[in-house]
Design a protein around this motif. Structure first.
Motif, PDB file in Angstrom:
ATOM      1  N   UNK A   1       0.756  -1.097   0.072  1.00 18.12           N
ATOM      2  CA  UNK A   1       0.036  -0.094  -0.086  1.00 18.12           C
ATOM      3  C   UNK A   1       0.658   1.213   0.015  1.00 18.12           C
ATOM      4  N   UNK A   2       0.486   2.211  -0.542  1.00 19.96           N
ATOM      5  CA  UNK A   2       1.180   3.611  -0.693  1.00 19.96           C
ATOM      6  C   UNK A   2       0.829   4.371   0.887  1.00 19.96           C
ATOM      7  N   UNK A   3       1.230   5.482   0.935  1.00 23.92           N
ATOM      8  CA  UNK A   3       0.781   6.370   2.037  1.00 23.92           C
ATOM      9  C   UNK A   3      -0.351   6.818   2.161  1.00 23.92           C
ATOM     10  N   UNK A   4      -1.173   6.720   0.766  1.00 22.20           N
ATOM     11  CA  UNK A   4      -2.577   7.399   0.997  1.00 22.20           C
ATOM     12  C   UNK A   4      -3.499   5.990   1.046  1.00 22.20           C
ATOM     13  N   UNK A   5      -2.893   4.752   1.231  1.00 21.51           N
ATOM     14  CA  UNK A   5      -3.983   3.653   1.520  1.00 21.51           C
ATOM     15  C   UNK A   5      -4.134   2.927   0.379  1.00 21.51           C
ATOM     16  N   UNK A   6      -3.808   3.362  -0.935  1.00 17.91           N
ATOM     17  CA  UNK A   6      -3.987   2.573  -2.091  1.00 17.91           C
ATOM     18  C   UNK A   6      -3.014   1.506  -2.292  1.00 17.91           C
TER      19      UNK A   6
ATOM     20  N   UNK B   1       8.524 -23.699   6.049  1.00 23.69           N
ATOM     21  CA  UNK B   1       9.611 -24.102   6.873  1.00 23.69           C
ATOM     22  C   UNK B   1      10.745 -23.303   6.195  1.00 23.69           C
ATOM     23  N   UNK B   2      10.925 -21.700   6.123  1.00 20.18           N
ATOM     24  CA  UNK B   2      11.751 -21.135   5.133  1.00 20.18           C
ATOM     25  C   UNK B   2      11.591 -19.624   5.286  1.00 20.18           C
ATOM     26  N   UNK B   3      12.592 -18.925   4.884  1.00 22.23           N
ATOM     27  CA  UNK B   3      12.598 -17.431   4.713  1.00 22.23           C
ATOM     28  C   UNK B   3      12.696 -17.122   3.204  1.00 22.23           C
ATOM     29  N   UNK B   4      11.810 -16.337   2.709  1.00 22.70           N
ATOM     30  CA  UNK B   4      11.808 -15.977   1.272  1.00 22.70           C
ATOM     31  C   UNK B   4      12.432 -14.575   1.058  1.00 22.70           C
ATOM     32  N   UNK B   5      13.336 -14.567   0.134  1.00 16.45           N
ATOM     33  CA  UNK B   5      13.810 -13.385   0.087  1.00 16.45           C
ATOM     34  C   UNK B   5      13.402 -12.692  -1.345  1.00 16.45           C
ATOM     35  N   UNK B   6      13.128 -11.479  -1.397  1.00 12.44           N
ATOM     36  CA  UNK B   6      12.685 -10.816  -2.699  1.00 12.44           C
ATOM     37  C   UNK B   6      13.317  -9.331  -2.738  1.00 12.44           C
ATOM     38  N   UNK B   7      13.401  -8.746  -3.759  1.00 13.07           N
ATOM     39  CA  UNK B   7      13.814  -7.221  -3.862  1.00 13.07           C
ATOM     40  C   UNK B   7      12.863  -6.443  -4.572  1.00 13.07           C
ATOM     41  N   UNK B   8      12.783  -5.278  -4.320  1.00 16.13           N
ATOM     42  CA  UNK B   8      12.069  -4.283  -4.890  1.00 16.13           C
ATOM     43  C   UNK B   8      12.796  -3.673  -6.206  1.00 16.13           C
ATOM     44  N   UNK B   9      12.465  -3.859  -7.418  1.00 18.08           N
ATOM     45  CA  UNK B   9      13.327  -3.299  -8.559  1.00 18.08           C
ATOM     46  C   UNK B   9      12.565  -2.480  -9.493  1.00 18.08           C
ATOM     47  N   UNK B  10      13.251  -1.860 -10.093  1.00 10.89           N
ATOM     48  CA  UNK B  10      12.478  -0.968 -11.525  1.00 10.89           C
ATOM     49  C   UNK B  10      11.664   0.099 -10.761  1.00 10.89           C
ATOM     50  N   UNK B  11      11.984   0.715  -9.712  1.00  9.15           N
ATOM     51  CA  UNK B  11      11.019   1.308  -9.046  1.00  9.15           C
ATOM     52  C   UNK B  11      11.573   2.590  -8.109  1.00  9.15           C
ATOM     53  N   UNK B  12      11.084   3.598  -8.560  1.00 10.04           N
ATOM     54  CA  UNK B  12      11.307   5.071  -7.986  1.00 10.04           C
ATOM     55  C   UNK B  12      10.156   5.424  -7.041  1.00 10.04           C
ATOM     56  N   UNK B  13      10.532   6.699  -6.498  1.00 10.18           N
ATOM     57  CA  UNK B  13       9.465   7.143  -5.534  1.00 10.18           C
ATOM     58  C   UNK B  13       8.165   7.566  -6.334  1.00 10.18           C
ATOM     59  N   UNK B  14       8.129   8.063  -7.371  1.00 10.46           N
ATOM     60  CA  UNK B  14       6.960   8.286  -8.179  1.00 10.46           C
ATOM     61  C   UNK B  14       5.974   6.929  -8.366  1.00 10.46           C
ATOM     62  N   UNK B  15       6.606   5.996  -8.450  1.00 14.38           N
ATOM     63  CA  UNK B  15       5.716   4.732  -8.776  1.00 14.38           C
ATOM     64  C   UNK B  15       4.929   4.560  -7.738  1.00 14.38           C
ATOM     65  N   UNK B  16       5.212   5.186  -6.507  1.00 17.32           N
ATOM     66  CA  UNK B  16       4.140   4.808  -5.207  1.00 17.32           C
ATOM     67  C   UNK B  16       2.762   5.429  -5.540  1.00 17.32           C
ATOM     68  N   UNK B  17       2.452   6.026  -6.634  1.00 19.95           N
ATOM     69  CA  UNK B  17       1.020   6.843  -6.764  1.00 19.95           C
ATOM     70  C   UNK B  17       0.480   6.235  -7.789  1.00 19.95           C
ATOM     71  N   UNK B  18      -0.809   6.057  -7.541  1.00 20.07           N
ATOM     72  CA  UNK B  18      -1.726   5.235  -8.678  1.00 20.07           C
ATOM     73  C   UNK B  18      -2.758   6.368  -9.269  1.00 20.07           C
ATOM     74  N   UNK B  19      -2.345   6.525 -10.676  1.00 17.22           N
ATOM     75  CA  UNK B  19      -3.409   7.286 -11.435  1.00 17.22           C
ATOM     76  C   UNK B  19      -4.588   6.984 -11.561  1.00 17.22           C
TER      77      UNK B  19
END
Length: 376
Positions: A296-301, A338-356
């Protein structure tokens, strides 16, 4: 960050294609697996979350198993040789991202994975460890549920102290606000108790307040809360598990807003548990019921979800805790696998946190039970 669909057909196609590619061709000597990168959303959309690897135990410090090799092992029926992790319930990661701490409820221990030195160690003989947190000095705070309090260990694993309060009934998650010198301990409590809350302690371990108005479903009330995290402004986010939401409180303890509600569509939960924030201030919520993580972004979207129910690497079964380091590497406690799954955030900038506006869609509920995914 685009909204996207993850249908049952996509998962089935993926598994079948992988099976044919990895196993088919030669019955006696399967070809070496071709590396596959599991990402969300799937192509042709731009990938935002990439699965990195699974961590089962000490062996994974020295042998970084790729997704393709893990899938090959899974399809061939091979089981992990050293499945040290049994019931992961709590996670913490060091400021430099080099040390991962895992609270194992069944093993009564905290496992420590030092990625820089490839060293594995553990803190044993704990009484039902759940939540984990680190302070600015690298001291580890462990919620010991059976002892109804928090044990503190130095970076070398030496026990420093223990603190609690007579009001604490069944502690679970923990978070430390370093800037404001507060320690938040979630008290899941019990069915007959009305004190479902988050206890607030000072650095000396003295109770100084609490969040929540008690047991209930209205704003500011809790129904078996479990995990907690804090942002850089002192806002507190609590997973209100049986109310199927995350509640946000300000530094003064005032209710601000909620994220999500009960359901099987976008932004809806079954049993939310682990909660964490990335470097852009987006909120990640691990849902044990749907076996995925929603963002979710800070607006709750709602921006995205990843995971989905299944045993193959990158999928999840009843996840509990989630933690994110400063490089936006994401670790999820995959409880039943029975494990830990590791992921990473890619191809993402601050502007991508907003939904048009043209990216907003109405949800439907197709195939959520089969895949553990939330379908838009």
């Amino acid at each position: 960050m685009l909204l996207f669909r993850l249908r049952r057909s996509w998962i089935t196609t993926f598994i079948v294609a992988a099976f044919v590619a990895l196993i088919g061709g030669c019955a006696t000597a399967p070809p070496a697996p071709k590396e596959i990168h599991l990402v969300w959303p799937p192509a042709p959309q731009k990938a935002r979350i990439r699965f990195v690897r699974s961590i089962y135990g000490e062996e994974d410090l020295k042998h970084d198993t790729t997704f393709s090799q893990s899938l090959h092992n899974f399809l061939a029926g091979e089981k992990p040789k050293l499945t040290d992790i049994a019931q992961p319930m709590g996670l913490a990661v060091s400021d430099d991202g080099q040390r991962l701490y895992v609270a194992d409820f069944a093993q009564s221990a905290v496992f420590i994975f030092d990625f820089a030195t490839q060293h594995f160690s553990k803190i044993p003989r704990l009484q039902r460890p759940v939540g984990l947190a680190l302070d600015g000095k690298g001291n580890l705070y462990v919620v010991e549920q059976e002892k109804k309090g928090v044990s503190v260990f130095d970076p070398e694993g030496k026990r420093l102290r223990f603190f609690t309060d007579p009001s604490v009934q069944r502690p679970t998650g923990i978070a430390i606000d370093r800037q404001h010198n507060r320690i938040y301990v979630v008290d899941s409590s019990h069915t007959k108790s009305m004190d479902h809350s988050v206890k607030i302690f000072n650095p000396e371990g003295k109770l100084i307040g609490k969040l929540g108005k008690g047991k209930g479903g209205a704003a500011g009330y809790f129904m078996f809360p479990t995990y907690v995290t804090v942002d850089d402004k002192g806002n507190v986010y609590v997973t209100d598990t049986l109310n199927s939401r995350v509640q946000m409180f300000d530094l003064d303890g005032n209710y601000v807003k909620s994220f999500g509600k009960r359901g099987n569509g976008w932004g809806m939960f079954d049993k939310p548990k682990g909660v964490a924030l990335d470097s852009f201030g987006n909120l990640y919520v691990a849902d044990s019921g749907w076996s995925n993580v929603q963002i979710f972004n800070s607006k709750g979207q709602v921006l995205l979800f990843f995971g989905g129910r299944g045993p193959i690497p990158g999928m999840l079964k009843n996840p509990t805790a989630v933690v994110i380091d400063k490089q936006n590497r994401i670790y999820v406690a995959d409880y039943i696998n029975h494990r830990i799954e590791e992921y990473e955030l890619v191809n993402t900038a601050a502007a991508d946190s907003f939904v048009s506006a043209n990216e907003t869609q109405e949800p439907d509920a197709a195939n959520t039970k089969e895949t553990g995914a939330i379908s838009p």
